[in-house]
Design a protein around this motif. Structure first.
Motif, PDB file in Angstrom:
ATOM      1  N   ASP A  86     -12.065   3.323   1.375  1.00 21.52           N
ATOM      2  CA  ASP A  86     -13.056   4.904   2.186  1.00 21.52           C
ATOM      3  C   ASP A  86     -12.453   6.004   1.683  1.00 21.52           C
ATOM      4  O   ASP A  86     -11.106   6.412   1.197  1.00 21.52           O
ATOM      5  N   GLY A  87     -13.274   7.267   2.210  1.00 25.62           N
ATOM      6  CA  GLY A  87     -12.801   8.538   1.109  1.00 25.62           C
ATOM      7  C   GLY A  87     -13.140   8.386   0.185  1.00 25.62           C
ATOM      8  O   GLY A  87     -13.006   9.483  -0.543  1.00 25.62           O
ATOM      9  N   GLY A  88     -13.623   7.410  -0.824  1.00 25.96           N
ATOM     10  CA  GLY A  88     -13.693   7.706  -2.596  1.00 25.96           C
ATOM     11  C   GLY A  88     -12.578   7.353  -3.077  1.00 25.96           C
ATOM     12  O   GLY A  88     -13.139   7.817  -4.290  1.00 25.96           O
ATOM     13  N   GLU A  89     -11.635   7.783  -2.993  1.00 25.80           N
ATOM     14  CA  GLU A  89     -10.356   7.632  -4.124  1.00 25.80           C
ATOM     15  C   GLU A  89      -9.055   7.540  -3.935  1.00 25.80           C
ATOM     16  O   GLU A  89      -9.139   7.250  -2.432  1.00 25.80           O
ATOM     17  N   VAL A  90      -8.761   7.129  -5.012  1.00 21.55           N
ATOM     18  CA  VAL A  90      -7.551   6.100  -4.001  1.00 21.55           C
ATOM     19  C   VAL A  90      -5.976   6.560  -5.709  1.00 21.55           C
ATOM     20  O   VAL A  90      -6.518   7.083  -6.396  1.00 21.55           O
ATOM     21  N   CYS A  91      -4.689   7.109  -4.643  1.00 16.67           N
ATOM     22  CA  CYS A  91      -3.550   7.205  -5.549  1.00 16.67           C
ATOM     23  C   CYS A  91      -3.512   5.886  -6.427  1.00 16.67           C
ATOM     24  O   CYS A  91      -3.435   4.826  -6.247  1.00 16.67           O
ATOM     25  N   VAL A  92      -2.614   5.882  -8.119  1.00 16.57           N
ATOM     26  CA  VAL A  92      -2.623   5.162  -8.694  1.00 16.57           C
ATOM     27  C   VAL A  92      -1.854   4.062  -7.807  1.00 16.57           C
ATOM     28  O   VAL A  92      -1.123   3.478  -8.289  1.00 16.57           O
ATOM     29  N   CYS A  93      -0.970   5.084  -7.263  1.00 24.01           N
ATOM     30  CA  CYS A  93       0.781   4.897  -6.550  1.00 24.01           C
ATOM     31  C   CYS A  93       0.009   4.182  -5.511  1.00 24.01           C
ATOM     32  O   CYS A  93       0.592   2.564  -5.416  1.00 24.01           O
ATOM     33  N   GLU A  94      -1.372   3.797  -5.257  1.00 24.24           N
ATOM     34  CA  GLU A  94      -1.757   2.075  -3.942  1.00 24.24           C
ATOM     35  C   GLU A  94      -2.269   1.578  -5.009  1.00 24.24           C
ATOM     36  O   GLU A  94      -2.120  -0.021  -4.448  1.00 24.24           O
ATOM     37  N   MET A  95      -2.940   1.228  -6.283  1.00 19.12           N
ATOM     38  CA  MET A  95      -2.897   0.595  -7.088  1.00 19.12           C
ATOM     39  C   MET A  95      -2.132  -0.044  -7.861  1.00 19.12           C
ATOM     40  O   MET A  95      -1.999  -1.369  -8.227  1.00 19.12           O
ATOM     41  N   THR A  96      -1.079   0.084  -7.859  1.00 24.34           N
ATOM     42  CA  THR A  96      -0.020  -0.126  -9.124  1.00 24.34           C
ATOM     43  C   THR A  96       0.443  -2.490  -8.467  1.00 24.34           C
ATOM     44  O   THR A  96       0.680  -2.664  -8.752  1.00 24.34           O
ATOM     45  N   PRO A  97       0.314  -2.041  -7.470  1.00 22.10           N
ATOM     46  CA  PRO A  97       1.124  -2.484  -6.425  1.00 22.10           C
ATOM     47  C   PRO A  97       1.079  -4.491  -6.332  1.00 22.10           C
ATOM     48  O   PRO A  97       1.540  -5.027  -6.191  1.00 22.10           O
ATOM     49  N   ALA A  98      -0.887  -3.717  -6.363  1.00 14.95           N
ATOM     50  CA  ALA A  98      -2.073  -5.063  -6.195  1.00 14.95           C
ATOM     51  C   ALA A  98      -1.960  -5.915  -7.746  1.00 14.95           C
ATOM     52  O   ALA A  98      -2.258  -6.927  -7.406  1.00 14.95           O
ATOM     53  N   PHE A  99      -1.074  -5.162  -8.590  1.00 15.41           N
ATOM     54  CA  PHE A  99      -1.534  -5.979  -9.830  1.00 15.41           C
ATOM     55  C   PHE A  99      -0.473  -6.496 -10.436  1.00 15.41           C
ATOM     56  O   PHE A  99       0.953  -6.181 -10.503  1.00 15.41           O
ATOM     57  N   ASP A 100       0.536  -7.818 -11.319  1.00 14.73           N
ATOM     58  CA  ASP A 100       1.613  -8.004 -11.322  1.00 14.73           C
ATOM     59  C   ASP A 100       2.016  -7.712 -13.457  1.00 14.73           C
ATOM     60  O   ASP A 100       1.877  -8.148 -13.958  1.00 14.73           O
ATOM     61  N   LEU A 101       1.759  -6.494 -13.560  1.00 11.68           N
ATOM     62  CA  LEU A 101       1.076  -4.866 -14.657  1.00 11.68           C
ATOM     63  C   LEU A 101       2.666  -4.136 -14.692  1.00 11.68           C
ATOM     64  O   LEU A 101       2.241  -3.609 -13.230  1.00 11.68           O
TER      65      LEU A 101
END
Length: 123
Positions: A55-70
């Motif tokens: 929602d809002g069309g953009e996302v911070c990398v800080c919000e995506m990183t925890p979704a991965f074991d990388l």
């Protein structure tokens, strides 16, 4: 791939031909192959989905990183490949980078993959 290159690619009439419309020329095939190669990795597909569905069309990398074991550098590498393929763009704000999908790139893929439908044939 720069934004200017993407704008030129997006304005080319040949870019909008579907896979069943006409055979691709070498240049178009090369450009599309870069996009499909970027999409050929499950992590990049998930990242693109996370960005596109936000929602809002953009996302911070800080919000995506925890979704991965990388690690964060690995996530940044995958995001860089999505950017180079012309699927997303980003902007640095302070210490964080925000990403958004380039709708014209997804539209171009949708047009390319669309096949003509025959009204007389049922699915």
């Amino acid at each position: 791939m720069s934004k200017q290159e993407l704008e030129v690619i997006g304005q080319d009439d040949a870019c909008c031909q579907g896979v069943s419309t006409a055979p691709l020329d070498d240049e178009s095939a090369g450009e599309l192959a870069k996009v499909f190669k970027a999409l050929g990795d499950p992590v990049r597909l998930r990242l693109l989905s996370m960005i596109a569905s936000r929602d809002g069309g953009e996302v911070c990398v800080c919000e995506m990183t925890p979704a991965f074991d990388l690690s964060q550098p690995t996530i940044s590498h995958h995001l860089k490949l999505l950017r180079q393929a012309g699927l997303v763009d980003c902007e640095r704000r302070g210490t964080w980078v925000y990403y958004w999908v380039l709708p014209q790139a997804l539209d171009r893929l949708a047009v390319f993959l669309k096949t003509p439908t025959d009204a007389g044939v049922s699915a």
